[in-house]
Scaffold this active site. Structure first.
Site, PDB file in Angstrom:
ATOM      1  N   LYS A  82       0.806  -1.161   0.055  1.00 48.38           N
ATOM      2  CA  LYS A  82       0.104   0.163   0.217  1.00 48.38           C
ATOM      3  C   LYS A  82       0.955   1.260  -0.048  1.00 48.38           C
ATOM      4  O   LYS A  82       1.735   1.382   0.735  1.00 48.38           O
ATOM      5  CB  LYS A  82      -0.872   0.018   1.193  1.00 48.38           C
ATOM      6  CG  LYS A  82      -1.879   1.137   1.281  1.00 48.38           C
ATOM      7  CD  LYS A  82      -2.740   0.755   2.406  1.00 48.38           C
ATOM      8  CE  LYS A  82      -3.650   2.001   2.652  1.00 48.38           C
ATOM      9  NZ  LYS A  82      -4.634   1.983   3.917  1.00 48.38           N
ATOM     10  N   SER A 157      -8.935   2.969   2.547  1.00 45.85           N
ATOM     11  CA  SER A 157      -7.922   3.780   1.724  1.00 45.85           C
ATOM     12  C   SER A 157      -7.101   2.570   1.074  1.00 45.85           C
ATOM     13  O   SER A 157      -6.310   2.859   0.314  1.00 45.85           O
ATOM     14  CB  SER A 157      -6.962   4.446   2.420  1.00 45.85           C
ATOM     15  OG  SER A 157      -6.351   3.938   3.623  1.00 45.85           O
ATOM     16  N   SER A 181     -10.379   1.205   6.861  1.00 45.72           N
ATOM     17  CA  SER A 181      -9.727   1.051   5.233  1.00 45.72           C
ATOM     18  C   SER A 181      -9.019  -0.417   4.967  1.00 45.72           C
ATOM     19  O   SER A 181      -8.674  -0.640   3.753  1.00 45.72           O
ATOM     20  CB  SER A 181      -8.265   1.922   5.492  1.00 45.72           C
ATOM     21  OG  SER A 181      -8.834   3.171   5.583  1.00 45.72           O
TER      22      SER A 181
END
Length: 507
Positions: A82, A157, A181
């Site tokens: 990520k 996210s 997220s």
């Protein structure tokens, strides 16, 4: 083996076949790179890549297999990180123009542990700016589209990681979670996302080290894949005061759980979350289809206190701690979500923070009382079906305005406040024929138990059509979707030298 068959294997099976020399890490990497080249233009999940280094690492992994060396858990598996996590010599933008040229000279603790476990890092996965929000779009890389419909939101996210997993571009991807997220994008893309108990995975970049709101964790296409990655992330580190000694190897496989012995509580809205009518109806249908699997299934009414104001304060304080300098220097360089959170926090008092700390403690204690009578709590992961990525967030329900840009994520941030480990498990389709995520919440510090229960549920769901994990039609993703990158202002410089800077906290 054809690429299509190879990439459809679970990460666990890929790793097994690497160990038995049935497949080569080089072969697997090349298949992933081809899939990324073909499908990423349609979903924009993978951002900066390090192909040359990945090929060298895959070749070294292949050599280790041939020599009969002892192989770590993720040996030879192509992996996405990520884009909130620092990766040595690989662009790390946090989705912000402030860091569009930032190439760290180090791996952060979690990334280093994943690499040490044999993962072949292929590249970064897309995020909202600084991870703020549940729509993975930013001015550096553009928007990530949902694999089931690229014009819809993939969640955030960790949206890039979820989309990369759902399309089989990568078998292993990392994520993080403050207000949902790891769970929200997993629900929207039909994969598994696990928010661990705070301290299980060390978080060195958390500005307020004693505050358990933000965690790092794993994502996968199956619970077993998720466990495989989780086992390599676990561990104490001096940078995180909440981390504690724990044996990661104990979590490498799902723990055995007998569903027939479990007492399950279920809810549509966790007592306070906005949930659209279609999702409520879907949840009722899912419970009806699965209730025979358990010892008992009871609907419960929750009253946990002022969860919304509590999350507002605790979240905003963390943004003040991290972004004060950048905001005061030039707030125009920060996106609207970051500015909004900072301004909320800047207007709060010490009394507000003290109240929120006490209220979270009350929420935690009230939630734990459920586990006197039940083994699991389940409910919808997200209160709304995936919406267009061009719409930054859900701002109203049934004609009523929501509190702020993240209020629509209350189904997950309520559980963040409770601090219990939670899995978002694929559970068929919703009323709009999009993936539906079931949030499976375990008892306090019950990470192994809740993963084991989720795995047992996953296996049972395979035989129930309305509960089985949905998969996207990859043939429909063969064409690029140029609109996904339409909000990018300037492309990043992929060959930039390292810039100093601190890593921002994530949603």
């Amino acid at each position: 083996m054809a690429n299509e068959e190879l990439l459809a294997l679970s990460a666990v099976e890929m790793r097994r076949r690497i160990g038995t020399k049935e497949i080569s890490p080089v072969e697997l990497l090349e298949a992933s790179l081809q899939r990324i080249k073909r499908l990423n233009p349609a979903v924009n999940a993978v951002t900066a890549m390090c192909v040359d280094r990945a090929r060298k690492e895959a070749k070294a992994a292949e050599t280790a297999v041939r020599r009969g060396e002892e192989l770590p858990l993720l040996h030879g598996l192509p992996t996405g990180i990520k884009d909130l996590e620092e990766t040595k010599d690989l662009l790390t933008t946090y989705g912000s123009p402030l860091y569009r040229d930032f190439v760290p000279s180090w791996d952060n603790v979690m990334v280093g542990r994943v690499r040490a476990a044999g993962a072949v890092v292929v590249g970064k996965t897309n995020v909202p700016e600084f991870g703020a929000g549940s729509n993975s779009r930013n001015p550096v890389w553009g928007a990530t589209g949902n694999p089931f419909n690229p014009m819809l939101n993939a969640g955030g996210s960790s949206g890039g990681s979820a989309a990369a997993l759902a399309t089989d571009m990568l078998p292993v991807c990392t994520g993080s979670d403050t207000g949902g997220s790891l769970r929200n994008p997993a629900a929207y893309c039909g994969i598994v996302g696990f928010r661990p108990s705070p301290g299980m995975v060390a978080v060195e970049r958390r500005a307020m080290g004693w505050t358990p709101i933000s965690v790092l964790g794993p994502m996968g296409r199956t619970v077993a894949d998720t466990c495989l990655l989780f086992a390599t992330q676990i561990g104490q580190h001096d940078s995180d005061p909440l981390s504690f000694p724990v044996d990661g190897a104990a979590f490498a496989e799902p723990w055995p759980v007998d569903l027939g012995s479990l007492r399950v509580a279920w809810t549509e809205d966790y007592g306070a979350a906005p949930v659209e009518k279609g999702v409520r109806a879907t949840m009722r249908e899912k419970v009806k289809a699965m209730k025979h699997l358990f010892r008992s299934v009871d609907k419960v009414d929750l009253d946990l206190g002022d969860v919304h104001r509590c999350f507002d304060v605790i979240r905003a304080v963390s943004f003040v701690a991290r972004y004060r300098e950048a905001y005061e220097k030039d707030k125009s360089q920060l996106g609207p979500n970051i500015r909004a959170n900072y301004e909320i926090g800047a207007n709060m008092s010490l009394a507000d923070f003290a109240w929120a700390h006490g209220e979270q403690t009350n929420i935690f204690r009230k939630f734990q009382q459920l586990y006197r009578d039940y083994d699991l709590v389940i409910g919808p992961t997200v209160g709304f079906s995936p919406f267009p990525w061009k719409q930054l967030y859900i701002d109203e329900m049934d004609g009523k305005k929501l509190r702020n840009y993240y209020h629509w994520m209350a189904t997950v941030y309520i559980i963040t406040l409770a601090s219990n480990p939670a899995v978002s498990l694929p559970c068929g389709l919703d009323h709009n024929k999009m993936p539906f995520g079931l949030q499976v919440i375990g008892r306090f510090r019950g990470d192994g138990e809740v993963l084991g229960a989720a795995h047992a549920m996953e296996q049972a769901f395979k035989g129930i059509p309305e509960l089985a994990r949905p998969v996207p039609n990859l043939k429909k993703l063969a064409k690029p979707v140029p609109a996904l990158k339409s909000i990018v202002r300037h492309p990043p410089k992929l060959n930039a030298k390292a810039k100093p800077g601190l890593a921002p906290s994530a949603l």
